[in-house]
Design a protein around this motif. Structure first.
Motif, PDB file in Angstrom:
ATOM      1  N   PHE A   3       0.433  -1.066  -0.130  1.00 45.81           N
ATOM      2  CA  PHE A   3      -0.117   0.071  -0.069  1.00 45.81           C
ATOM      3  C   PHE A   3       1.028   1.277  -0.318  1.00 45.81           C
ATOM      4  O   PHE A   3       1.807   1.611   0.984  1.00 45.81           O
ATOM      5  N   ILE A   4       0.966   2.089  -0.961  1.00 48.17           N
ATOM      6  CA  ILE A   4       1.780   3.401  -1.356  1.00 48.17           C
ATOM      7  C   ILE A   4       0.576   4.521  -0.784  1.00 48.17           C
ATOM      8  O   ILE A   4      -0.366   4.497  -1.794  1.00 48.17           O
ATOM      9  N   TRP A   5       0.277   4.777   0.012  1.00 44.23           N
ATOM     10  CA  TRP A   5      -0.085   6.945   0.786  1.00 44.23           C
ATOM     11  C   TRP A   5       0.337   7.373  -0.193  1.00 44.23           C
ATOM     12  O   TRP A   5       1.278   7.793   0.419  1.00 44.23           O
ATOM     13  N   VAL A   6      -0.127   8.005  -0.780  1.00 45.72           N
ATOM     14  CA  VAL A   6       0.501   9.170  -1.826  1.00 45.72           C
ATOM     15  C   VAL A   6      -0.131  10.945  -0.959  1.00 45.72           C
ATOM     16  O   VAL A   6      -1.573  10.749  -1.153  1.00 45.72           O
ATOM     17  N   ASP A   7       0.465  11.352   0.366  1.00 43.07           N
ATOM     18  CA  ASP A   7      -0.071  12.126   1.205  1.00 43.07           C
ATOM     19  C   ASP A   7      -0.056  14.004   0.395  1.00 43.07           C
ATOM     20  O   ASP A   7       1.326  13.832   0.397  1.00 43.07           O
ATOM     21  N   VAL A   8      -0.665  14.738   0.704  1.00 43.95           N
ATOM     22  CA  VAL A   8      -0.541  16.300   0.312  1.00 43.95           C
ATOM     23  C   VAL A   8      -0.843  16.742   1.581  1.00 43.95           C
ATOM     24  O   VAL A   8      -1.694  16.612   2.268  1.00 43.95           O
ATOM     25  N   ARG A  49      -7.852   5.508   8.892  1.00 46.71           N
ATOM     26  CA  ARG A  49      -9.105   4.773   9.927  1.00 46.71           C
ATOM     27  C   ARG A  49      -8.223   3.406   9.363  1.00 46.71           C
ATOM     28  O   ARG A  49      -8.318   2.112  10.258  1.00 46.71           O
ATOM     29  N   LEU A  50      -8.072   3.429   7.855  1.00 48.48           N
ATOM     30  CA  LEU A  50      -7.426   1.310   7.539  1.00 48.48           C
ATOM     31  C   LEU A  50      -5.885   1.427   8.349  1.00 48.48           C
ATOM     32  O   LEU A  50      -5.332   0.753   8.727  1.00 48.48           O
ATOM     33  N   LYS A  51      -4.950   3.035   8.370  1.00 43.83           N
ATOM     34  CA  LYS A  51      -4.047   2.342   9.207  1.00 43.83           C
ATOM     35  C   LYS A  51      -4.190   2.223  10.192  1.00 43.83           C
ATOM     36  O   LYS A  51      -2.917   1.261  11.072  1.00 43.83           O
ATOM     37  N   ASP A  52      -5.208   2.516  11.544  1.00 40.31           N
ATOM     38  CA  ASP A  52      -4.741   2.764  12.791  1.00 40.31           C
ATOM     39  C   ASP A  52      -5.273   1.216  12.634  1.00 40.31           C
ATOM     40  O   ASP A  52      -5.539   0.519  14.081  1.00 40.31           O
ATOM     41  N   LYS A  93       2.424   2.795   3.505  1.00 45.28           N
ATOM     42  CA  LYS A  93       3.603   3.583   3.211  1.00 45.28           C
ATOM     43  C   LYS A  93       3.562   4.610   2.594  1.00 45.28           C
ATOM     44  O   LYS A  93       2.729   5.509   1.874  1.00 45.28           O
ATOM     45  N   ARG A  94       3.332   5.265   4.047  1.00 41.58           N
ATOM     46  CA  ARG A  94       2.928   7.217   3.651  1.00 41.58           C
ATOM     47  C   ARG A  94       4.281   7.878   3.206  1.00 41.58           C
ATOM     48  O   ARG A  94       5.596   7.499   3.090  1.00 41.58           O
TER      49      ARG A  94
END
Ligand code: ATP
Length: 305
Positions: A156-161, A253-256, A262-263
């Motif tokens: 899981f790649i989480w692209v965050d801004v 919520r999924l991360k918790d 992976k952020r």
């Protein structure tokens, strides 16, 4: 960086490890761009499966912000504009069935499935081992627990801004979308009566339709036309920012709930986009270093495991 030639699966382990890469993140964060960067330069056996619930439908390509054919750079895309919006409403259960068949097909050709899109309920329904259509893990006062039992081996790649920066970018993007044909697309959509034929609970929910409906019904030619239009654009921007915020809430919520996300922080690249004097070269450089290279390392390691 050198291209990585690792294929998703050695043939003898084909049915034991069903590996997929899931690129998640709020609207506008650059998921499509990253997926094309990965697929064209590093993991050349990749095929992309769309997991944006509005982009599943045909029509309104600009309004729903579908990647164009040119931007796809020849990478195979699945479930993008694949359903007739006057006939279907795709729910999470349907998506689970259809996308899992697509994953099996890609894996049978020794390809690497990249799931790309912002609908977290669709991603959840697709990858959990047991999916209960009645259960809701994201909404309500007392949501159901997140299941961390998955039926694929997932990267899981989480692209965050960071949200203030993303919000600024999203408002700019709405203006650009309107200028590049969203207004005309919706004008034709309402003018031809198509809004009456698409399913309300499907494509009819796309941001832009409810907001501009009043304008196209009454606005043209009246004294208050500009005011009605400006108010609709304000609501489109506001609803897009609200969507991004809700999507990040669901990802957290999924991360918790135990998902190993992976952020990757793309904020700096977006700050550069918003800085008037920064050329495209600087944006590309930051994006490459901070987003692409980090993702390539994560995915390469995942494929080697
Ligand atoms: P989830 O499916 O993740 O539980 P959700 O039902 O809120 O959440 P999202 O993918 O977050 O689904 O989208 C919510 C709403 O945001 C959609 O119903 C639609 O109104 C709008 N939306 C989402 N994606 C797009 C898009 N690509 N274009 C236009 N509007 C969109």
């Amino acid at each position: 960086m050198e291209p990585v030639t690792t294929t998703a699966l050695p043939p003898n382990t084909r049915h034991r490890h069903r590996k997929i890469v899931v690129i998640m993140g709020p609207t506008g964060a650059g998921k499509s761009r990253l997926s094309i960067d990965l697929a064209t330069r590093f993991f050349k056996n990749s095929e992309i499966i769309n997991s944006d619930k509005m982009q599943l439908y045909r029509r309104l390509d600009i309004t729903t912000n579908k990647i164009t054919l040119q931007e796809q750079h020849g990478v195979p895309h699945h479930l993008l504009g694949a359903f007739d919006p006057t006939q279907s409403v795709v729910n999470p259960h349907d998506f689970r069935e259809i996308a899992s068949d697509t994953i099996s097909d890609i894996i049978s050709r020794r390809g690497l499935p990249l799931i790309v899109g912002g609908s977290n309920s669709f991603i959840y329904s697709l990858v959990t081992k047991r999916f209960d259509p009645e259960s809701d893990v994201f909404n309500g006062m007392d949501p159901d627990p997140v299941s961390s039992q998955l039926r694929y081996k997932c990267c899981f790649i989480w692209v965050d801004v960071c949200l203030p920066v993303l919000n600024q970018y999203l408002c700019k993007r709405v203006e650009e979308m309107l200028d590049s044909g969203m207004f005309e697309e919706l004008s034709e959509f309402f003018g031809s009566g198509e809004h009456l034929t698409v399913k309300r609970s499907g494509l009819g929910q796309a941001i832009g339709i409810p907001e501009l409906e009043g304008y196209f019904r009454t606005g043209n030619g009246t004294d208050s036309e500009a005011a009605v239009y400006n108010e609709a654009v304000r609501r489109i921007k506001d609803n897009t920012c609200q969507l991004a915020k809700r999507q990040v809430g669901k990802i957290l919520r999924l991360k918790d709930g135990g998902w190993d996300l992976k952020r990757i922080d793309a904020t700096e690249a977006f700050r550069a986009v918003l800085t008037a004097d920064s050329g495209g070269g600087r944006v590309a450089e930051i994006w490459e270093k901070q987003v692409v290279e980090t993702s390539v390392k994560i995915v390469s390691q995942f494929l080697e495991e």
